[in-house]
Design a protein around this motif. Structure first.
Motif, PDB file in Angstrom:
ATOM      1  N   LYS A  55     -18.564  33.344  -8.971  1.00  0.00           N
ATOM      2  CA  LYS A  55     -17.941  34.418  -8.185  1.00  0.00           C
ATOM      3  C   LYS A  55     -18.955  35.057  -7.232  1.00  0.00           C
ATOM      4  O   LYS A  55     -18.678  35.237  -6.045  1.00  0.00           O
ATOM      5  CB  LYS A  55     -17.378  35.502  -9.117  1.00  0.00           C
ATOM      6  CG  LYS A  55     -16.356  34.978 -10.110  1.00  0.00           C
ATOM      7  CD  LYS A  55     -15.879  36.077 -11.038  1.00  0.00           C
ATOM      8  CE  LYS A  55     -16.957  36.660 -11.947  1.00  0.00           C
ATOM      9  NZ  LYS A  55     -17.513  35.699 -12.925  1.00  0.00           N
ATOM     10  N   THR A  56     -20.128  35.365  -7.754  1.00  0.00           N
ATOM     11  CA  THR A  56     -21.145  36.022  -6.929  1.00  0.00           C
ATOM     12  C   THR A  56     -21.578  35.114  -5.781  1.00  0.00           C
ATOM     13  O   THR A  56     -21.696  35.540  -4.630  1.00  0.00           O
ATOM     14  CB  THR A  56     -22.360  36.402  -7.794  1.00  0.00           C
ATOM     15  OG1 THR A  56     -21.921  37.320  -8.799  1.00  0.00           O
ATOM     16  CG2 THR A  56     -23.454  37.055  -6.968  1.00  0.00           C
ATOM     17  N   VAL A  57     -21.776  33.850  -6.136  1.00  0.00           N
ATOM     18  CA  VAL A  57     -22.208  32.885  -5.124  1.00  0.00           C
ATOM     19  C   VAL A  57     -21.147  32.717  -4.026  1.00  0.00           C
ATOM     20  O   VAL A  57     -21.468  32.654  -2.835  1.00  0.00           O
ATOM     21  CB  VAL A  57     -22.499  31.559  -5.875  1.00  0.00           C
ATOM     22  CG1 VAL A  57     -22.332  30.368  -4.984  1.00  0.00           C
ATOM     23  CG2 VAL A  57     -23.874  31.604  -6.516  1.00  0.00           C
ATOM     24  N   VAL A 177     -17.593  43.791  -3.029  1.00  0.00           N
ATOM     25  CA  VAL A 177     -17.811  44.546  -4.265  1.00  0.00           C
ATOM     26  C   VAL A 177     -17.850  43.578  -5.443  1.00  0.00           C
ATOM     27  O   VAL A 177     -16.832  43.001  -5.821  1.00  0.00           O
ATOM     28  CB  VAL A 177     -16.697  45.599  -4.491  1.00  0.00           C
ATOM     29  CG1 VAL A 177     -17.003  46.431  -5.734  1.00  0.00           C
ATOM     30  CG2 VAL A 177     -16.540  46.484  -3.262  1.00  0.00           C
ATOM     31  N   ASP A 178     -19.033  43.401  -6.002  1.00  0.00           N
ATOM     32  CA  ASP A 178     -19.185  42.493  -7.150  1.00  0.00           C
ATOM     33  C   ASP A 178     -19.047  43.295  -8.448  1.00  0.00           C
ATOM     34  O   ASP A 178     -19.251  44.507  -8.453  1.00  0.00           O
ATOM     35  CB  ASP A 178     -20.565  41.814  -7.090  1.00  0.00           C
ATOM     36  CG  ASP A 178     -20.567  40.466  -7.833  1.00  0.00           C
ATOM     37  OD1 ASP A 178     -19.537  40.098  -8.432  1.00  0.00           O
ATOM     38  OD2 ASP A 178     -21.622  39.781  -7.803  1.00  0.00           O
ATOM     39  N   GLU A 179     -18.697  42.610  -9.526  1.00  0.00           N
ATOM     40  CA  GLU A 179     -18.470  43.261 -10.832  1.00  0.00           C
ATOM     41  C   GLU A 179     -17.469  44.408 -10.674  1.00  0.00           C
ATOM     42  O   GLU A 179     -17.614  45.485 -11.264  1.00  0.00           O
ATOM     43  CB  GLU A 179     -19.790  43.775 -11.434  1.00  0.00           C
ATOM     44  CG  GLU A 179     -20.872  42.706 -11.608  1.00  0.00           C
ATOM     45  CD  GLU A 179     -20.562  41.688 -12.711  1.00  0.00           C
ATOM     46  OE1 GLU A 179     -19.629  41.907 -13.516  1.00  0.00           O
ATOM     47  OE2 GLU A 179     -21.246  40.633 -12.742  1.00  0.00           O
ATOM     48  N   MET A 180     -16.442  44.156  -9.896  1.00  0.00           N
ATOM     49  CA  MET A 180     -15.495  45.212  -9.535  1.00  0.00           C
ATOM     50  C   MET A 180     -14.754  45.776 -10.750  1.00  0.00           C
ATOM     51  O   MET A 180     -14.278  46.912 -10.718  1.00  0.00           O
ATOM     52  CB  MET A 180     -14.492  44.662  -8.521  1.00  0.00           C
ATOM     53  CG  MET A 180     -13.738  45.726  -7.734  1.00  0.00           C
ATOM     54  SD  MET A 180     -12.580  44.888  -6.610  1.00  0.00           S
ATOM     55  CE  MET A 180     -12.219  46.200  -5.454  1.00  0.00           C
TER      56      MET A 180
HETATM   57 MG   LIG Z   1     -21.709  37.345 -10.736  1.00  0.00          MG
END
Ligand SMILES: [Mg+2]
Ligand SMILES: Nc1ncnc2c1ncn2[C@@H]1O[C@H](COP(=O)(O)OP(=O)(O)OP(=O)(O)O)[C@@H](O)[C@H]1O
Length: 398
Positions: A55-57, A177-180
């Motif tokens: 997801k982050t990538v 927004v990561d780790e939302m």
């Molecule tokens: Mg991640």
């Protein structure tokens, strides 16, 4: 083979040498950018999936795409129990800094920065802890804009002013927004509300989210129309062909090949999970004496890869749990064991196995959810956020 030339990249947020299997999402986002820049109605995206699926990538790849279109971009990594006000200000500030050098009217840029500062200054002191960033001190804070203290209203004004700045240049602003899932429900609702306002006015500002599998549910609970606001994209393990690509393409750049049996063996252990693909790819490369890589190389490398995962992927997370939470997870692991890995288990069954009343286990359950180790799946069940975590816990016991 030469470990220095090893192309694989296991690790949280590590850019993979080949971003396999995400062409569709990238293309969809290209359309979003173009439509939004043209003032057309378009839903933004929310990515969700298990730990280590990429997801982050993918979020970072989408950000690069926005950057390559000359958009202003910024990123927030949400944390439990921390307001998003200051992180959002920081992200929008980053976007403004990207746009400012190209903007013809420095006074207008400064006026915007004044609004941004007013927005940031509404952060209560306790919510500033852990954020080093401070709004630009040389610019006076504006008054009467984005400073009401109501997050939804203030975000709407901040985002709409940022969008105007970008629109002067024919582009937009994108905040990632990561780790939302770690944004609390009230703030998630405020963010959705602001996105809703902005999209109605056709201003070029998009928020792209990423988080654990329960993120769509959390969004829906925060605002009833959240479902219509975003396009939900499930980020999942790679289909066989794409998992193979993720291994073959980077090796080919180093003139290294895989025998088909080696790819079969790798798929059997990685199950197509991107993190595992990188970890096993890396370990196999290091033990393989020469090209082509064989199934035997994979076999030899497997204990190394597993040891690495036990520390870096599973262990680091397990360490964060309290003894009561660990007991809860071990019960989940025992109950959820099935041939294809782990399934979601009813919380009532966990309580039964542990011989406890369900209510007395709520703190452990909630603690694990907050730490992002498990999530509430369908009605009354819980599941691990980390793929293969159940098998890992079961293997620890022996
Ligand atoms: Mg991640
Ligand atoms: N599409 C892909 N192709 C090949 N490798 C990938 C792909 N996506 C991710 N990876 C690799 O998988 C690993 C995990 O990626 P990432 O950190 O983005 O996962 P995540 O979903 O954000 O996990 P978490 O929920 O723990 O934050 C990294 O090593 C990355 O290089």
């Amino acid at each position: 083979m030469d470990p220095v030339r090893n192309p694989y990249a296991p690790g949280a947020g590590q850019r993979p040498p080949e971003l396999a299997g995400r062409d569709r999402e990238v293309r969809q986002f290209e359309v979003v950018l173009e439509r939004v820049a043209a003032g057309r109605p378009e839903r933004s995206m929310v990515l969700s999936g298990l730990r280590g699926v990429g997801k982050t990538v993918l979020l970072n790849a989408l950000r690069s795409l926005a950057l390559s279109r000359a958009w202003g971009t910024g990123k927030v990594e949400a944390r439990p129990d921390r307001s998003i006000r200051l992180p959002m200000a920081q992200a929008v500030y980053a976007a403004a800094r990207e746009l400012a050098p190209r903007h013809r009217d420095p006074e207008r840029v400064d006026r915007f920065l004044g609004v941004l500062k007013a927005f940031a200054l509404q952060t209560p002191p306790e919510a500033r802890k852990g954020v080093r960033w401070r709004p630009p001190y040389e610019i006076p804070a504006a008054r009467g804009r984005a400073d009401s203290g109501d997050l939804e209203l203030d975000l709407t004004e901040l985002m709409s002013d940022a969008a105007e700045l970008a629109a002067d240049l024919g582009v937009g602003v994108a905040v990632f927004v990561d780790e939302m899932q770690d944004v609390d429900s009230a703030e998630l609702g405020a963010l959705c509300g602001a996105c809703h306002e902005i999209s109605q006015s056709g201003a070029p500002f998009v928020v792209v989210g990423a988080g654990l599998p329960h993120l769509p549910t959390a969004l829906a609970a925060s605002k009833s129309y959240a479902e219509r606001l975003f396009r939900y994209v499930l980020v999942d393990r790679l289909p066989r062909e794409e998992a193979d690509r993720a291994l073959i393409v980077p090796a080919a750049t180093e003139d290294v090949e895989y025998l088909p049996e080696a790819l079969d063996a790798l798929h059997a252990v990685t199950d197509g999970y991107p993190y595992f693909v990188q970890a096993f790819g890396k370990a196999t490369w290091d033990v393989a004496p020469k090209s082509p890589i064989t199934a035997e190389d994979v076999k030899v490398a497997t204990p190394d890869a597993e040891a690495e995962l036990a520390v870096g992927f599973f262990g680091a997370r397990y360490e964060r749990a309290t003894p009561a939470e660990r007991e809860y997870m071990r019960a989940m692991a025992d109950l959820g064991a099935d041939r294809s890995g782990d399934r979601a288990v009813p919380t009532a069954e966990v309580a039964k196995l542990l011989g406890r009343r369900p209510q007395s286990l709520s703190p452990a359950r909630d603690g694990l959810i907050k730490k992002g180790l498990i999530y509430a799946a369908e009605r009354g069940t819980v599941a691990f956020t980390v793929p293969h975590f159940g098998s890992f816990l079961r293997s620890q016991r022996t």
